[in-house]
Design a protein around this motif. Sequence first.
Motif, PDB file in Angstrom:
ATOM      1  N   THR A   2      17.673   2.297 -10.420  1.00  0.00           N
ATOM      2  CA  THR A   2      17.237   2.642  -9.066  1.00  0.00           C
ATOM      3  C   THR A   2      16.230   3.785  -9.087  1.00  0.00           C
ATOM      4  O   THR A   2      15.369   3.865  -8.222  1.00  0.00           O
TER       5      THR A   2
ATOM      6  N   ILE B 173       7.901   0.383   2.038  1.00  0.00           N
ATOM      7  CA  ILE B 173       9.143  -0.384   1.933  1.00  0.00           C
ATOM      8  C   ILE B 173       9.887  -0.095   0.628  1.00  0.00           C
ATOM      9  O   ILE B 173      11.117  -0.009   0.605  1.00  0.00           O
TER      10      ILE B 173
ATOM     11  N   GLN C 266      11.719   3.165   1.019  1.00  0.00           N
ATOM     12  CA  GLN C 266      12.850   3.016   1.938  1.00  0.00           C
ATOM     13  C   GLN C 266      14.019   2.292   1.275  1.00  0.00           C
ATOM     14  O   GLN C 266      15.165   2.743   1.365  1.00  0.00           O
ATOM     15  N   VAL C 267      13.735   1.199   0.604  1.00  0.00           N
ATOM     16  CA  VAL C 267      14.809   0.406  -0.015  1.00  0.00           C
ATOM     17  C   VAL C 267      15.406   1.137  -1.216  1.00  0.00           C
ATOM     18  O   VAL C 267      16.619   1.342  -1.300  1.00  0.00           O
TER      19      VAL C 267
ATOM     20  N   LEU D 181      19.116   2.902  -2.081  1.00  0.00           N
ATOM     21  CA  LEU D 181      19.890   2.417  -3.220  1.00  0.00           C
ATOM     22  C   LEU D 181      20.107   3.517  -4.255  1.00  0.00           C
ATOM     23  O   LEU D 181      21.192   3.644  -4.823  1.00  0.00           O
TER      24      LEU D 181
END
Length: 113
Positions: A21, A40, A43-44, A48
Amino acid sequence: MNIRALNALAFRVIAVVEALTWVGLLSGMYVKYLGSGNEIGVQVFGMLHGIAFMAYVAACLVTAVHLRWGVWPTLLALAASVPPLFTLVADWWLHRSGRLPRLRAERVPATVG
């Protein structure tokens, strides 16, 4: 598999997930700041990585208590969560120093049918 081996397996899996991650978050930051500006990925992978980081810290503390690490190995393993990919180094070191048991498959006797 005994509890020591399960604890070592859980620690190793979480250490790898935390490192992956980190790579995702760094890639997302690259795209955001040096690439197209798309957010994005940050953000993702930010979410995580936050979850993986907290799981690593919890797994580190639980493993340290169960396997009776000293203060310094525990602090070093916790500090390894800060720089990117150092959880992999910590996992390697803990295995090499004997603080995490080796993972090996249990043999199951073959049945003759």
